[in-house]
Design a protein around this motif. Structure first.
Motif, PDB file in Angstrom:
ATOM      1  N   TYR A   1       1.059  -0.687  -2.796  1.00  0.00           N
ATOM      2  CA  TYR A   1       1.719  -0.414  -1.522  1.00  0.00           C
ATOM      3  C   TYR A   1       0.712   0.093  -0.490  1.00  0.00           C
ATOM      4  O   TYR A   1      -0.345   0.622  -0.837  1.00  0.00           O
ATOM      5  N   ASP A   2       1.087  -0.057   0.768  1.00  0.00           N
ATOM      6  CA  ASP A   2       0.302   0.572   1.831  1.00  0.00           C
ATOM      7  C   ASP A   2       0.498   2.086   1.799  1.00  0.00           C
ATOM      8  O   ASP A   2      -0.430   2.850   2.040  1.00  0.00           O
TER       9      ASP A   2
ATOM     10  N   LYS B   1      -0.011   1.723  -7.215  1.00  0.00           N
ATOM     11  CA  LYS B   1      -1.199   1.921  -6.389  1.00  0.00           C
ATOM     12  C   LYS B   1      -0.788   2.030  -4.924  1.00  0.00           C
ATOM     13  O   LYS B   1       0.104   1.315  -4.465  1.00  0.00           O
ATOM     14  N   ALA B   2      -1.450   2.915  -4.174  1.00  0.00           N
ATOM     15  CA  ALA B   2      -1.134   3.083  -2.755  1.00  0.00           C
ATOM     16  C   ALA B   2      -2.401   3.394  -1.971  1.00  0.00           C
ATOM     17  O   ALA B   2      -3.231   4.195  -2.413  1.00  0.00           O
TER      18      ALA B   2
ATOM     19  N   LEU C   1       4.318  -1.474   7.389  1.00  0.00           N
ATOM     20  CA  LEU C   1       3.623  -1.064   6.176  1.00  0.00           C
ATOM     21  C   LEU C   1       4.503  -1.331   4.945  1.00  0.00           C
ATOM     22  O   LEU C   1       5.713  -1.077   4.976  1.00  0.00           O
ATOM     23  N   LYS C   2       3.895  -1.839   3.879  1.00  0.00           N
ATOM     24  CA  LYS C   2       4.630  -2.004   2.635  1.00  0.00           C
ATOM     25  C   LYS C   2       4.833  -0.618   2.027  1.00  0.00           C
ATOM     26  O   LYS C   2       3.870   0.075   1.711  1.00  0.00           O
TER      27      LYS C   2
ATOM     28  N   ARG D   1      10.241   4.756   8.898  1.00  0.00           N
ATOM     29  CA  ARG D   1       9.353   4.487  10.028  1.00  0.00           C
ATOM     30  C   ARG D   1       8.127   3.690   9.584  1.00  0.00           C
ATOM     31  O   ARG D   1       7.704   2.770  10.285  1.00  0.00           O
ATOM     32  N   CYS D   2       7.573   4.000   8.408  1.00  0.00           N
ATOM     33  CA  CYS D   2       6.441   3.228   7.894  1.00  0.00           C
ATOM     34  C   CYS D   2       6.816   1.755   7.760  1.00  0.00           C
ATOM     35  O   CYS D   2       6.061   0.856   8.172  1.00  0.00           O
ATOM     36  N   ALA D   3       7.986   1.507   7.181  1.00  0.00           N
ATOM     37  CA  ALA D   3       8.434   0.125   6.998  1.00  0.00           C
ATOM     38  C   ALA D   3       8.653  -0.560   8.343  1.00  0.00           C
ATOM     39  O   ALA D   3       8.300  -1.731   8.521  1.00  0.00           O
TER      40      ALA D   3
END
Length: 462
Positions: A4-5, A131-132, A27-28, A21-23
């Protein structure tokens, strides 16, 4: 291994807002939450359920004291406590399911379980590791207690336990006269409990403007709450069928005891970060156990951010939300920012208390020249029609520039009224700007305009 981001740990107001808000910014995104429902403490065992009980108990108060005055006559309503709790639970369900819908709508992955951060860029939940590029800690807070007081959630309860008591106590002792203690204390007082509030300091609601605090205390006393300040609690003991609290009065060191069916421990909250693995990561903490961050919410570990109750600042859901949006914007390459000088605080009793910016006490202490504009709700027609004319609006402005420095409201709908002052402060408005803005009549908001007028040539209706 999913990648993911950004992965946000915690789905309370800070976490779920940050995730959405990220989405929205491309952003993934995934959000880790171990509860069965989203929304964190606020929606599940905090803000939302307590407001449901505050609303229900206020309606009971209105029926007992004001309905007949308005010509609404009939048998007094009876309290069905189990039905009231069911109503509260339904309000919770509606809100938490709403967050789940928003996650699906915005394509936010909900990773169910409790997270550990084994190393920078990795989040482990159960048997799976994800993972990010960036990780945001938004794990919120949990109730804190004091030496000599152990919470068992039976006789001695936290705010969580106080929201689901098996029956309404005849006697309730509240330790702590802050927001949580006074809100829940007022709920049970309206429902018929004899409520005693013990506060270590000499003033209730620490940090509130002292003039507002004095008036607020007087109104709570009229509502039947016994408030003892300067009381240092020594212990709370769970006996067979009741609890006993021992405290010493600081003014003369005399010892006293009070028995109760239930003791509510409302002595504040502390960051909830257990199990994340922060020690192994080397994440720096403040002296108060909060996660240390820079102005961009970065921790001491690259790629690891933190927001909300887990970091410094007032433990308010809306503060966490603003930080969540700010972090999302930063991660998306924008310039996220929170104006900490304009974050309102509200106590949802009846009457409500709301505040933003400087207090008169802090202005005196700093030596800043200021002026005060005040207006009583007794001069407000709408408030009098609502049997809600207790309290006043107080606006503090710079003596030279007239710029609004702070505002404090004790009265009806204070939690709604404070926001026009927040907007004014956000744009650097003067008291005169507010005074010259036309307000609809008859509304409680006219009291805000009158207080602004009082900073100048004087209010009209006082």
């Amino acid at each position: 291994m999913a990648s993911y981001d950004v992965i946000i740990i915690g789905a309370g107001p800070g976490g779920y807002v940050c995730a959405i808000r990220c989405a929205q910014l491309g952003l993934k995104t995934a959000c880790v939450e171990g509860r069965e429902t989203l929304g964190g403490t606020c929606l599940n065992v905090g803000c939302i359920p307590s407001k449901a009980l505050l609303h229900a108990s206020h309606q009971l108060h209105e029926s007992q004291h004001n309905f007949e005055k308005m010509g609404l006559k009939g048998a007094p309503p009876k309290v069905d406590w189990q039905q009231m709790l069911a109503y509260k639970d339904e309000v919770i369900a509606q809100n938490t399911k709403g967050i789940e819908f928003l996650f699906k709508k915005n394509k936010v992955d909900w990773i169910k379980g409790w997270a550990t951060i084994p190393e920078p860029g990795l989040v482990t939940v159960g048997d799976e590791t994800h993972k990010a590029k960036n990780i945001v800690i938004a794990t919120g807070s949990e109730p804190a207690t004091i030496p000599g007081v152990e919470i068992d959630e039976k006789l001695i309860v936290s705010s969580t336990g106080a929201l689901s008591l098996p029956k309404i106590p005849k006697k309730l002792v509240v330790i702590g006269a802050g927001v949580i203690g006074l809100e829940l204390g007022s709920v049970y007082a309206r429902l018929g409990a004899q409520v005693t509030v013990l506060e270590y300091l000499d003033q209730i609601t620490p940090g509130l403007d002292s003039e507002i605090a004095r008036s607020f205390r007087s109104l709570l006393k009229k509502q039947g709450l016994e408030i003892i300040t300067g009381a240092a609690v020594q212990s709370a003991e769970a006996l067979r069928t009741k609890a006993r609290v021992t405290y010493r009065l600081r003014k003369d060191d005399s010892e006293h005891q009070v028995d109760a069916d239930t003791v509510l421990v409302a002595t504040g909250r502390k960051p909830f970060t257990q199990g994340l693995g922060l020690d192994a990561l080397g994440v720096a903490l403040t002296q108060h156990g909060q996660i240390a961050t820079d102005p961009h919410y970065r921790t001491s570990v690259p790629g690891l951010y933190a927001i909300g109750d887990a970091i410094e600042g007032p433990m308010l859901a809306h503060k966490a939300e603003d930080e969540g949006m700010a972090v999302a914007e930063i991660l998306a390459g924008q310039k996220g920012h929170v104006n900490y000088a304009v974050i309102p605080g509200v106590i949802y009793t009846a009457p409500e208390v709301a505040a933003v910016g400087a207090t008169e006490d802090s202005l005196k202490e700093s030596g800043r020249a200021y002026k005060v504009g005040k207006f009583s709700f007794m001069g407000n027609g709408r408030a009098k029609a609502m049997f809600a004319a207790d309290g006043f609006v107080k606006i503090l402005a710079d003596a030279q520039t007239d710029r609004i420095l702070g505002a404090h409201i004790l009265g009806p709908n204070a939690g709604e009224l404070i926001h026009e002052i927040c907007v004014a402060m956000e744009f650097g408005a003067s008291a005169e700007d507010l005074a010259r803005t036309c307000h609809a009549h008859p509304t409680c908001s006219e009291a805000v305009r009158e207080a602004a007028l009082a900073c100048g040539d004087g209010a009209i209706h006082s």
